[in-house]
Enzyme design. Structure first.
Site, PDB file in Angstrom:
ATOM      1  N   LYS A   1       7.957 -10.034  -6.862  1.00 18.50           N
ATOM      2  CA  LYS A   1       6.660  -9.795  -6.906  1.00 18.50           C
ATOM      3  C   LYS A   1       5.884  -9.849  -5.619  1.00 18.50           C
ATOM      4  O   LYS A   1       5.118  -9.147  -5.222  1.00 18.50           O
ATOM      5  CB  LYS A   1       5.935 -10.925  -7.710  1.00 18.50           C
ATOM      6  CG  LYS A   1       4.649 -10.757  -7.896  1.00 18.50           C
ATOM      7  CD  LYS A   1       3.611 -11.994  -8.760  1.00 18.50           C
ATOM      8  CE  LYS A   1       3.288 -13.181  -7.940  1.00 18.50           C
ATOM      9  NZ  LYS A   1       2.372 -13.202  -6.914  1.00 18.50           N
ATOM     10  N   ASN A   2       6.144 -10.775  -4.857  1.00 20.47           N
ATOM     11  CA  ASN A   2       5.189 -10.984  -3.626  1.00 20.47           C
ATOM     12  C   ASN A   2       5.838 -10.014  -2.405  1.00 20.47           C
ATOM     13  O   ASN A   2       5.257  -9.927  -1.515  1.00 20.47           O
ATOM     14  CB  ASN A   2       5.534 -12.587  -2.763  1.00 20.47           C
ATOM     15  CG  ASN A   2       4.732 -13.400  -3.793  1.00 20.47           C
ATOM     16  OD1 ASN A   2       3.927 -12.961  -4.494  1.00 20.47           O
ATOM     17  ND2 ASN A   2       4.839 -14.560  -3.433  1.00 20.47           N
TER      18      ASN A   2
ATOM     19  N   ASP B   1       5.841 -22.236  -3.945  1.00 25.78           N
ATOM     20  CA  ASP B   1       5.686 -21.562  -5.202  1.00 25.78           C
ATOM     21  C   ASP B   1       6.933 -22.178  -6.124  1.00 25.78           C
ATOM     22  O   ASP B   1       7.018 -21.753  -7.469  1.00 25.78           O
ATOM     23  CB  ASP B   1       6.039 -19.954  -5.083  1.00 25.78           C
ATOM     24  CG  ASP B   1       4.747 -19.294  -4.699  1.00 25.78           C
ATOM     25  OD1 ASP B   1       3.725 -19.879  -4.602  1.00 25.78           O
ATOM     26  OD2 ASP B   1       5.010 -18.079  -4.341  1.00 25.78           O
TER      27      ASP B   1
ATOM     28  N   ARG C   1      -8.230 -21.152  -0.367  1.00 28.17           N
ATOM     29  CA  ARG C   1      -7.646 -20.029  -0.090  1.00 28.17           C
ATOM     30  C   ARG C   1      -8.578 -18.905   0.760  1.00 28.17           C
ATOM     31  O   ARG C   1      -8.886 -17.594   0.030  1.00 28.17           O
ATOM     32  CB  ARG C   1      -6.943 -19.163  -1.257  1.00 28.17           C
ATOM     33  CG  ARG C   1      -5.869 -20.183  -1.806  1.00 28.17           C
ATOM     34  CD  ARG C   1      -5.214 -19.562  -3.065  1.00 28.17           C
ATOM     35  NE  ARG C   1      -3.978 -18.812  -2.457  1.00 28.17           N
ATOM     36  CZ  ARG C   1      -3.132 -18.176  -3.260  1.00 28.17           C
ATOM     37  NH1 ARG C   1      -3.399 -18.405  -4.721  1.00 28.17           N
ATOM     38  NH2 ARG C   1      -2.044 -17.644  -2.974  1.00 28.17           N
TER      39      ARG C   1
ATOM     40  N   ARG D   1       1.734 -12.611 -15.104  1.00 28.23           N
ATOM     41  CA  ARG D   1       1.490 -12.044 -13.613  1.00 28.23           C
ATOM     42  C   ARG D   1       2.765 -12.024 -12.928  1.00 28.23           C
ATOM     43  O   ARG D   1       2.769 -11.151 -11.755  1.00 28.23           O
ATOM     44  CB  ARG D   1       0.598 -12.965 -13.105  1.00 28.23           C
ATOM     45  CG  ARG D   1      -0.991 -12.896 -13.773  1.00 28.23           C
ATOM     46  CD  ARG D   1      -1.914 -13.670 -12.820  1.00 28.23           C
ATOM     47  NE  ARG D   1      -1.370 -13.488 -11.204  1.00 28.23           N
ATOM     48  CZ  ARG D   1      -1.628 -14.257 -10.283  1.00 28.23           C
ATOM     49  NH1 ARG D   1      -2.160 -15.414 -10.454  1.00 28.23           N
ATOM     50  NH2 ARG D   1      -1.254 -13.790  -9.199  1.00 28.23           N
TER      51      ARG D   1
ATOM     52  N   CYS E   1     -10.182 -19.872  -6.270  1.00 24.37           N
ATOM     53  CA  CYS E   1      -8.941 -19.811  -6.644  1.00 24.37           C
ATOM     54  C   CYS E   1      -8.527 -21.272  -7.362  1.00 24.37           C
ATOM     55  O   CYS E   1      -8.786 -22.160  -6.682  1.00 24.37           O
ATOM     56  CB  CYS E   1      -7.873 -19.212  -5.947  1.00 24.37           C
ATOM     57  SG  CYS E   1      -6.139 -19.142  -6.574  1.00 24.37           S
TER      58      CYS E   1
END
Ligand code: UD1
Length: 422
Positions: free
Chosen positions: A22-23, A306, A122, A398, A117
């Site tokens: 994803k990133n 993460d 952030r 997501r 967030c």
């Protein structure tokens, strides 16, 4: 409203295919804007964030086509707008990665500020300051970042903090700038390297991606090209932890074992012996209980933030006590309360969480608060006694492709249910 229902107590046993990262795919899709011709991006995971990025590119006027294998072709030659509106940016903070490409390629950008967030303030000051150093005129007004530049100019940029999307934005912007840009204290994440690989294939001149100094020599134009996105190291780590926690055997197929050393080292310390076989990683914990481990999160190659919530989940049923220190984001402990409701023994002290493993956890209705928190709650549900019902499934969608299908494929009892609002 969709929820996930998980019956705990089954040891996982089986293979799972790892999706594209994803990133990596999000900045790479944004980078297609830099090209003067179409690009084709493959190994794209089917995720809500990817759909959001596609909507954003569509809103800018790019033409997109998706084939049956989810390879996305982006034609940036039809772009006719430079506006990333609040409605899209608020659902995905990473939308900020269109800022650099838009200013560099089209001379202007209007990107909504991501706003608050769940996992901390952030801010995006590093993105803005870096572009200013490259000569962009930037105003932040009415909740929007408005940037203009005739042509960006190369600059020496020292980044105060290591920022992944900050590094990506500035690296992308610098590819079309006049002269040479040096980014110091750059993020070294494998996803930054994958983006650089794609940009280089487009014709960019980039050196040092993967180290903390990246040098970019600007060129006049970039051409679209084909690129295959690298495997998702966080998804890989999450499924391996699922195997460890459930006392099972999991083989992550099509992973990249060279980019998750810090996670594999901790799983080895927990008692799993990860075995690497080409692109596959296998752990076999049958008949064993993990030992608690201590971690402190840090930019790559340190332990990824993460994966923090997933390791915390593992510690809640491990033998012994482990300390977790979160250094990257403040307020990334939203999952702790939910874990405690399932019987976990966790004590918070500032940015540290001291976790003592319990013999047993109990199912409870839980609420996902962010993407990785939701992954950790699913892991807890897999080992808890009873049925865990997890609300706010959109968080997991997501970032994890078909999570219940992949877990079911290894024997987990998990399904998506529709609940009528009361
Ligand atoms: C990326 C990842 C996210 C991961 C995070 C850290 C993507 C799409 N997302 O997020 O999954 O958790 O890296 O590995 O790749 N900061 C500032 N000012 C800035 C930018 C960042 O103060 O302008 C701070 C942040 O608040 C945070 C730290 O720097 O404390 C690191 O954040 P950053 O690396 O920028 O995270 P993201 O790129 O948003």
């Amino acid at each position: 409203m969709e929820k996930l229902l998980i019956q705990g107590g089954v040891s996982l046993d089986g293979d799972v295919r790892i999706s594209g990262a994803k990133n990596a795919v999000l900045p790479i899709l944004a980078a297609t804007l830099l090209g003067s011709s179409p690009s084709k991006i493959s190994n794209v995971p089917h995720l809500r964030d990817v759909t959001t990025m596609m909507r954003l590119l569509g809103q800018l006027g790019a033409s997109l086509t998706v084939d049956e294998k989810m390879a996305i072709e982006v034609d940036p030659t039809t772009v006719d707008s430079c506006l990333a509106p609040y409605e899209l940016v608020r659902t995905m903070r990473a939308s900020i990665v269109v800022l650099g490409p838009l200013v560099a390629r089209f001379g202007e950008a209007e990107v909504s500020l991501p706003g608050g967030c769940a996992i901390g303030a952030r801010p995006v000051n590093l993105h803005i300051d870096g572009l200013k150093a490259m000569g962009a005129e930037i105003q932040v007004e009415e909740g929007y970042i408005r940037a203009r530049a005739k042509r960006l100019k190369g600059a020496r940029i020292f980044m105060d903090l290591v920022s992944v999307t900050g590094t990506e934005n500035l690296m992308m912007a610098a590819t079309l700038a006049e002269g040479t840009t040096v980014i110091e204290n750059a993020a070294r994440e494998p996803e930054v390297v994958d983006l650089a690989r794609y940009l280089i294939r487009m014709g960019a001149r980039i050196n040092g991606a993967g180290s903390d100094v990246i040098t970019i020599e600007g060129v006049e134009r970039l051409s679209g090209c084909a690129h295959r996105v690298l495997p998702d190291r966080i998804e890989t780590g999450t499924f391996l932890v699922a195997g460890v926690m459930t006392g099972g055997r999991v083989r992550a197929r099509g992973a990249d074992p060279t980019i998750i050393d810090s996670v594999l080292a901790k799983l080895a310390e927990a008692g799993a012996e990860p075995v690497i076989d080409g692109e596959d990683i296998e752990i076999d914990m049958r008949g064993k209980r993990p030992r608690a481990v201590s971690i402190h999160t840090a930019p790559y190659p340190g332990f990824p933030t993460d994966m923090q919530a997933q390791i915390m989940a593992m510690n809640t049923i491990a033998s012994g006590t482990g300390t977790i220190v979160e250094n990257v984001f403040e307020n990334r402990y939203m999952h702790v309360q939910e874990m405690q409701r399932m019987g976990a023994d966790i004590r918070l002290e500032g940015n540290a969480a001291i976790v003592t493993g319990k013999d047993r956890l109990y199912a409870a209705p839980v609420m996902a608060t962010d993407l990785r928190a939701s992954a950790s709650l699913i892991l807890m549900g897999l080992v808890a006694r009873g049925e865990t019902l997890m609300d706010r499934v959109y968080h997991i969608d997501r970032g994890y492709e078909r999570v219940e299908e992949k877990l079911s494929g290894m024997g987990a009892v998990i399904r998506r249910v529709q609940e009528m609002p009361t």
